[in-house]
Motif scaffolding. Structure first.
Motif, short mmCIF file in Angstrom:
data_model
loop_
_atom_site.label_atom_id
_atom_site.label_comp_id
_atom_site.label_asym_id
_atom_site.label_seq_id
_atom_site.Cartn_x
_atom_site.Cartn_y
_atom_site.Cartn_z
N LYS A 467 2.93 -5.43 2.58
CA LYS A 467 4.17 -6.07 3.03
C LYS A 467 5.37 -5.16 2.71
N GLU A 468 5.35 -4.57 1.50
CA GLU A 468 6.44 -3.68 1.11
C GLU A 468 6.52 -2.48 2.06
N LEU A 469 5.35 -1.93 2.40
CA LEU A 469 5.33 -0.78 3.31
C LEU A 469 5.93 -1.17 4.68
N ARG A 470 5.57 -2.37 5.13
CA ARG A 470 6.12 -2.82 6.42
C ARG A 470 7.63 -2.98 6.33
N GLU A 471 8.10 -3.47 5.18
CA GLU A 471 9.55 -3.65 5.01
C GLU A 471 10.28 -2.32 5.02
#
Ligand code: SAM
Ligand code: SF4
Length: 499
Positions: A467-471
């Motif tokens: 999720k962090e990577l997508r953000e």
């Protein structure tokens, strides 16, 4: 029973305080804790109007330090609903400045010898039941190997009593020893990358020596800002009895080039509202004189310690409800600062504290001298300073945070690439520091997962890191490809890559 002092130690004590390194920061011979002004602000801002509170919260949300009157108004709020709004605002500020990151560290107690006699502390010199000890270089290495190589910490707070056996030379050499330990892990290596220090107030020259040894944050708690209470709890004839020597140690630190300073209060010694005002005044005076407020604020609550009766019949004991209030107001009054809650508190309280302002916490903590490397034995109580409320492992704490959407960051890049002091304050105020932190959180969390996490933790953490990577991809597209390149290198065993 009073224990008499060795003349050599007494001679060392007599040389500690440099009056000229106190007086130069005072204005018209007065210190910045103007008790009548604090009392007057608390009295003049009773029953604050909700509209006024709303205006104050807007100012906090703009990451501006509040005034004494504004903070007094917040402290005087009675309505439960309004406190809930204040807690929501505190969380919004934290998210704005620190996003969903949690920073973890471990305390490392180096020595329990102390020339002071603080009534509330298990290490005080007259506590003849305390088993005293100072770690040898080999023992410092053993402790660090466990912390960095087995548990996976990257940050330590090195804690020292005040004694010639653990003077500044000892501190410098132990900091160097800690940085020198490099332990092989599952996929890479473990190493402590930031050593913070909690120790007695020092002179500018000594603080420069710590800075040169690679010190991260210098942390000293005033314990209580209330002058008379301070004098009562720190008996005359000890170094710590000198209120002003302690009050101005962060000013000296700034002058020595240490611009990440950590202040704090030991809550439960005096009225908690007064102490919050004291912390604010400390932050304001540092801002006024150096343009830099505290990097962190700590708010330990008094805990029972071995052979100590002080905490049991104490009129200023802070209830859980008031503790949550003081955390909220500190976040609102000094919105840019890092806020540390320690394992003195229970797991439940730490979870709550993160939902309205805290940013850092310790885990896997052992507060006995030499307690990491040695088996936790029955004697523990006798050689530690006080007792802990939460003894969960770092992994349990990380998993718990991950389950609630927080990413644990082991980033230590800031002070190694000059993002400290005024620079970091400006970045935090503007929200710009967040982007570096976010990227470094992803990289360091990846390292920790690969090196130390068990399957149950990974299963909670992997979706979070995705999720962090997508953000990053959507919010910081300019950094995304570089982040992915670093991320792959970390997965292949490279360590300590940062933005
Ligand atoms: N000797 C140094 C000093 O006093 O500044 C640093 C080490 S001292 C062990 C670190 C902190 O522990 C103190 O500043 C105090 O706030 C805290 N402390 C002492 N006794 C405590 C107790 N009974 N409960 C909770 N915290 C305590
Ligand atoms: Fe010594 Fe610090 Fe404990 Fe006071 S609080 S007795 S100075 S270790």
């Amino acid at each position: 029973m009073e224990i008499s002092m060795d003349p050599k130690i007494q001679a060392w004590m007599n040389e500690r305080i440099k009056e000229d390194q106190v007086a130069k920061y005072m204005r018209n011979g007065r210190d910045f804790i103007d008790e009548p002004a604090i009392e007057a602000a608390l009295a003049a801002n009773k029953n604050p109007d909700p509209k006024r509170i709303a205006g104050i919260l807007e100012k906090s949300l703009a990451i501006q330090t509040l005034t004494l009157d504004e903070t007094a108004a917040l402290l005087n709020v009675q309505d439960r609903g309004q406190w809930e709004v204040m807690q929501d605002t505190a969380l919004r500020i934290k998210k704005k400045v620190y996003d969903n990151r949690v920073v973890t560290f471990a305390p490392l107690y180096l020595g329990s010898l102390c020339v002071n006699n603080c009534l509330y502390c298990g290490f005080r010199k007259d506590n003849e039941r305390s088993t005293r000890r100072v770690l040898s270089p080999e023992e410092v290495r053993s402790e660090t190997k466990i912390l960095a190589g087995t548990i996976g910490h990257k940050r330590l707070i090195a804690v020292y009593g005040e004694h010639p056996a653990t003077d500044v030379d000892y501190m410098v050499s132990t900091i160097k020893t800690i940085y020198g330990v490099k332990e092989k892990t599952r996929h890479g290596w473990g190493q402590i990358r930031r050593v913070n220090v909690n120790a007695a107030p020092m002179s500018i020259e000594e603080l420069s020596a710590l800075k040169n040894a690679g010190l991260g944050t210098y942390q000293v708690f005033q314990e209580t800002y209330h002058h008379a209470t301070y004098q009562r709890l720190h008996p005359a004839g000890t170094i710590k009895a000198h209120y002003l020597w302690r009050l101005y140690c962060m000013h000296r630190a700034q002058e020595a080039g240490i611009d990440d300073v950590g202040i704090g209060v030991l809550f439960g010694l005096y009225d908690w509202r007064f102490e919050v005002m004291g912390l604010l005044r400390h932050a304001q005076d540092l801002e006024e004189q150096f343009g830099i407020g505290p990097h962190t604020i700590s708010f330990p609550r008094l805990e029972p310690a071995d052979n100590m009766s002080y905490s049991h019949d104490n009129p200023y004991k802070v209830s859980d409800d008031d503790f949550k209030k003081l955390i909220t107001v500190i976040r609102l009054a000094v919105p840019y600062t890092g806020m540390i809650i320690t394992a003195r508190e229970t797991a439940r309280m730490r979870q709550d504290a993160f939902s309205f302002g805290c940013t850092q916490t310790d885990a896997s903590s052992r507060i006995g001298v030499g307690a990491y490397a040695e088996e936790y034995e029955q004697q523990q109580g006798r050689r530690q300073q006080f007792f802990l409320g939460d003894t969960r492992s770092l992994e349990e704490v990380i998993r718990d945070f991950a389950e609630r959407g927080y990413i644990t960051s082991f980033c230590t890049a800031g002070y190694r690439c000059g993002r400290t002091g005024k620079c970091i304050m400006d970045l935090l105020r503007s929200g710009a520091e967040g982007k570096f932190c976010k990227l470094n959180a992803v990289l360091t969390f990846r390292e920790w997962l690969d090196d130390f996490a068990g399957e149950p933790t990974r299963s909670v953490a992997e979706p979070l890191i995705e999720k962090e990577l997508r953000e990053v991809k959507s919010r910081l597209p300019e950094f995304y490809s570089q982040l992915v390149a670093y991320y792959e290198r970390v997965k292949n065993g490279e360590r300590d890559l940062f933005f």
